[in-house]
Structures are given as C-alpha cells and as structure tokens.
Design a protein around this motif. Structure first.
Motif, short mmCIF file in Angstrom:
data_model
loop_
_atom_site.label_atom_id
_atom_site.label_comp_id
_atom_site.label_asym_id
_atom_site.label_seq_id
_atom_site.Cartn_x
_atom_site.Cartn_y
_atom_site.Cartn_z
N GLN A 17 50.86 23.39 39.14
CA GLN A 17 49.64 24.06 39.01
C GLN A 17 49.32 25.44 38.99
O GLN A 17 49.40 26.32 39.32
CB GLN A 17 48.18 23.62 40.27
N PRO A 18 50.11 25.70 37.74
CA PRO A 18 50.62 27.69 37.21
C PRO A 18 49.52 28.40 37.73
O PRO A 18 48.51 27.73 37.26
CB PRO A 18 50.71 27.23 36.31
N MET A 19 49.55 28.99 38.95
CA MET A 19 48.71 30.77 38.71
C MET A 19 49.74 31.73 38.47
O MET A 19 50.48 31.65 38.69
CB MET A 19 48.39 30.36 40.78
N THR A 20 48.62 33.07 38.33
CA THR A 20 49.81 34.31 37.95
C THR A 20 48.67 34.90 38.74
O THR A 20 47.63 35.60 38.45
CB THR A 20 49.48 34.74 36.43
N ALA A 21 49.67 36.31 39.18
CA ALA A 21 48.84 37.46 40.35
C ALA A 21 48.53 38.58 39.22
O ALA A 21 49.28 38.61 38.37
CB ALA A 21 49.86 37.95 41.03
N PHE A 22 47.75 39.21 39.01
CA PHE A 22 47.26 39.90 37.99
C PHE A 22 47.32 41.61 38.47
O PHE A 22 47.50 42.36 37.90
CB PHE A 22 46.42 40.03 36.49
N VAL A 23 47.48 41.93 40.11
CA VAL A 23 47.10 42.99 40.40
C VAL A 23 47.33 43.07 41.98
O VAL A 23 46.60 42.59 42.67
CB VAL A 23 45.53 43.81 40.48
N LEU A 24 47.89 44.08 42.70
CA LEU A 24 48.43 43.91 43.61
C LEU A 24 47.81 45.03 44.66
O LEU A 24 47.85 46.10 44.17
CB LEU A 24 49.82 44.76 43.47
N GLN A 25 47.69 43.97 45.44
CA GLN A 25 46.42 44.60 46.71
C GLN A 25 47.70 45.55 48.00
O GLN A 25 47.50 47.00 47.84
CB GLN A 25 46.02 44.21 47.43
N CYS A 72 47.54 40.49 46.70
CA CYS A 72 46.94 40.70 45.24
C CYS A 72 46.06 39.48 45.12
O CYS A 72 45.53 38.68 45.81
CB CYS A 72 47.97 39.99 44.53
N LEU A 73 45.47 39.47 43.58
CA LEU A 73 44.52 39.02 42.74
C LEU A 73 45.11 37.98 42.16
O LEU A 73 46.08 38.15 41.64
CB LEU A 73 43.57 39.76 41.86
N TYR A 74 45.21 37.02 41.85
CA TYR A 74 46.46 35.32 41.37
C TYR A 74 44.51 34.68 41.43
O TYR A 74 43.45 34.17 41.57
CB TYR A 74 46.47 34.86 42.04
N ALA A 75 45.08 33.85 39.72
CA ALA A 75 44.42 33.14 39.23
C ALA A 75 44.96 32.30 38.48
O ALA A 75 46.20 32.10 38.00
CB ALA A 75 43.56 33.69 38.57
N PRO A 76 44.57 30.58 38.31
CA PRO A 76 44.96 29.58 37.67
C PRO A 76 44.80 30.01 36.14
O PRO A 76 44.77 31.40 36.02
CB PRO A 76 44.08 28.73 37.47
N VAL A 77 46.04 30.26 35.52
CA VAL A 77 46.73 30.32 34.29
C VAL A 77 45.50 30.35 33.13
O VAL A 77 44.86 30.92 32.39
CB VAL A 77 47.99 29.64 33.40
N SER A 78 45.30 29.01 33.52
CA SER A 78 43.71 28.45 32.06
C SER A 78 42.89 29.52 32.49
O SER A 78 42.42 30.55 30.96
CB SER A 78 43.17 27.10 32.46
N PHE A 79 42.57 30.21 33.73
CA PHE A 79 40.93 30.55 33.93
C PHE A 79 41.88 32.45 33.11
O PHE A 79 40.67 32.68 32.82
CB PHE A 79 41.35 31.25 35.24
N ILE A 80 42.68 32.38 33.17
CA ILE A 80 43.15 34.20 32.64
C ILE A 80 43.53 34.28 31.65
O ILE A 80 42.51 35.06 30.40
CB ILE A 80 44.74 34.53 33.59
N GLU A 81 43.81 33.22 30.24
CA GLU A 81 43.82 33.31 28.98
C GLU A 81 42.52 32.62 28.90
O GLU A 81 41.83 32.97 27.70
CB GLU A 81 44.68 31.27 28.99
N LYS A 82 41.25 32.34 29.11
CA LYS A 82 40.03 32.38 28.74
C LYS A 82 39.24 32.95 28.96
O LYS A 82 38.33 33.55 28.54
CB LYS A 82 39.49 30.93 29.39
#
Length: 347
Positions: free
Chosen positions: A105-113, A232-242
C-alpha cells in the motif's frame, strides 16, 4: 511594420512571456483538491507542531486550501483513517511509509517536520534510585506509548547501547499524556520513553532522571548513526499523483511553518498555539518547546540516507520486513520541498 515582422515580434514576445511565467506557473497553479483532511495522532505534541503553526498562522489558507485536521489517539489510527478513505493525508511518523510499502500500500512522505524522534528515556526516581547505567534496566518494566510504536523502536536502539535486547525488558503501553506520568509516579513502571510535555513534567517535578534524549539531534544521531526522520506529511502515492498542486500547497505551508519555528521564541510559539496545548502550565510548555526545538526540521527537507536509517530502526520492532523488497527511493521525495524553498527561501 510588415506582416512578417509583426508576427516575428509577437512570437518573440510570447516566447519571452513563456520564459518569464512558465517555470512559475506550475508552482502557482490552483490546488486540484482545495478541501483536504489531514489525520494526526496527538496534534498538541511538539512532534506535530509545524502542522499546528501552519493552521494557526493561516499558511494553508494562503495556499488556497481549506484544511481540516482530525486528531486521533495515536499514529496508527491516523494512518488507518487515510487507508479507510476518511482522510487524505497523514501527519505522522516517517517509518510508516516503509511499513506500508511492505504491505503493498505505497505511500510517500513529501515534507519533513522533525529531524529527530523527540523521544527521551527516563528512569523512575522511585523504583530506580540506584540506577547507574542502561544495563541496570535488564528485567525492568519500560513504559512506551504503545506496543510496537515508534517509542518502542527508539527504546530498542537506546537499550542496545547498554547491551540489552528487546526481550531483556518488559514493554508496557502507557500512552503519551497523564497516564504516562501516573505510571511513573505510582511505580507501575521503572522507566519510560515518551514525548513532551510528559518528559518535561516528570523532570521538572523530580519524578524521573534523564537517561537518553533524542530531542537533541547530535544525541539522536549517535544512537542511529545518522538522521532519523520523524514527523512528516505523507499520503498514498495515488493521491500525490492525482493532486500534485494540492501536495505542493501543503508542502509550501509546512515549509513556512518549519522556517517560522526555527526562529520563533518560546513565548511567540505559546501565543500562537491553542491555549489547551499549555495544559494549564505555561512555564512547562515553554521549557518543553526549548527542549524540542533542535529536533524540528528547519526547512522540510529529508536528509540523504535517512530512509535507510529508518528502515534499520523499523526492523527492531517488525522483523517481518524484508529490506530486499523495499525501494527506499519511493518512500519520500524532496521535489515539492525544493519548489517550496524557491517560493519561501530560508532567510
């Protein structure tokens, strides 16, 4: 001016305009999804402070977003909210991106806190009066926020420095608020690894002694061998791509919050956060922020090699993860932070 010349001039002007505005237009486009729900487990913790600052100072609104933050009792529940579809993005611990990839269930972090776990290990002054070294904890009860949590993962690394393995102590879940404080004071546990304000309260009141402190970046790096990414903020890869523009807007807001916090005084922070964060003791909150400031990311970037360190730490609480099947290049990205820093360069 003849037709050819006019067309040439107009074409040149258009080309110049494209060069002037083209690169910026991508970053400035409106978010695809303006209404965004962020799930977090323990919003008032310093661990998630950039999230609250971005909300309170209107940084999300500045980026054209209507952000709803839903607070859960723990990081695992906030993650479940995104998996279940009731939230879009998680504000949580970095290592979840690795465990979720292992579950396909791939997720990607995109900004560090946070650039350090912000967890501290203390021993009880009631049951461990003669404590001298980490090996003294063998056979003792160690409180963690929850079994299998980030706190237990960090505890394993710290205990390893004292020659102890995960099975040499008994881990007990005590939460991250008043329950954790009571567990130490009542003698229910001999040691505790937790976040602030719990740690600051126990130390200020003389209930415990500080043993290890990952709120300090250098000390954290000594345990893990490098930067251990945290909130950090992370989300499903599908959400980031969309929704790349939505993700960019979220990143912009958190980067601004990271930069603001890197320069803010404790008093300025206390004025911005909700009164409930102070828990009726302003001095404790101010001291807690000062103790955690070093662990907060100054710019939102994920340092090189941090994912490998996180994977190694995660394996201490989840031995089912096969490193050979994890692609660490996909659990985080700095591309949105790079764009944000062009818009909001650190001063």
């Amino acid at each position: 001016m003849n037709k050819f010349t006019r067309r040439t001039v107009i074409a040149a002007a258009c080309a110049a305009a494209a060069m002037t505005f083209g690169p910026m237009s991508f970053a400035q486009q409106a978010p695809e999804k303006k209404d965004v729900t962020i799930a977090v487990g323990g919003k008032s913790l310093y661990y998630y402070l950039p999230l609250s600052i971005a909300e309170q100072l209107g940084y999300f609104k500045d980026e054209g977003l209507n952000v709803k933050i839903v607070d859960f009792q723990g990081g695992s529940r906030s993650l479940q909210a995104v998996v279940g579809g009731s939230a879009d993005v998680v504000s949580g611990a970095f290592e979840h991106t690795i465990s979720m990839q292992a579950k396909k269930q791939p997720m990607t972090a995109f900004v560090l806190q946070g650039r350090a776990p912000q967890l501290a290990l203390v021993v009880s002054n009631k049951t461990m009066k003669d404590y001298k070294q980490l090996s003294d904890l063998k056979g003792k009860k160690v409180g963690v926020t929850a079994p299998g949590s980030s706190s237990q993962m960090v505890a394993n690394f710290i205990l390893k420095k004292g020659g102890l393995g995960p099975k040499d102590v008994a881990f007990i879940g005590v939460g991250s608020s008043s329950g954790a404080v009571s567990a130490i004071r009542s003698g229910q546990i001999d040691a505790l690894i937790n976040l602030d304000p719990v740690i600051t309260i126990l130390l200020k009141n003389g209930d415990a002694k500080l043993v290890a402190d990952t709120r300090k970046v250098k000390e954290s790096e000594s345990f893990f061998g490098g930067t251990m990414p945290a909130g950090c903020l992370y989300a499903p890869v599908s959400f980031i791509e969309k929704n790349p523009q939505t993700v960019q807007a979220l990143t912009n807001a958190i980067v601004r919050a990271d930069e603001w916090l890197s320069k803010a005084t404790p008093e300025e922070v206390a004025k911005v956060v909700p009164a409930s964060y102070l828990m009726g003791n302003r001095d404790i909150y101010l001291a807690g922020f000062e103790g955690n400031r070093d662990a907060l990311s100054p710019d939102g970037r994920f340092p090189d090699g941090c994912a490998k360190i996180s994977l190694g730490a995660l394996q201490t609480v989840n031995d089912k993860i096969d490193p050979a099947k994890i692609d660490l290049t996909k659990v985080y990205t700095n591309k949105f932070v790079d764009e944000a820093l062009k818009k909001y360069p650190a001063k």
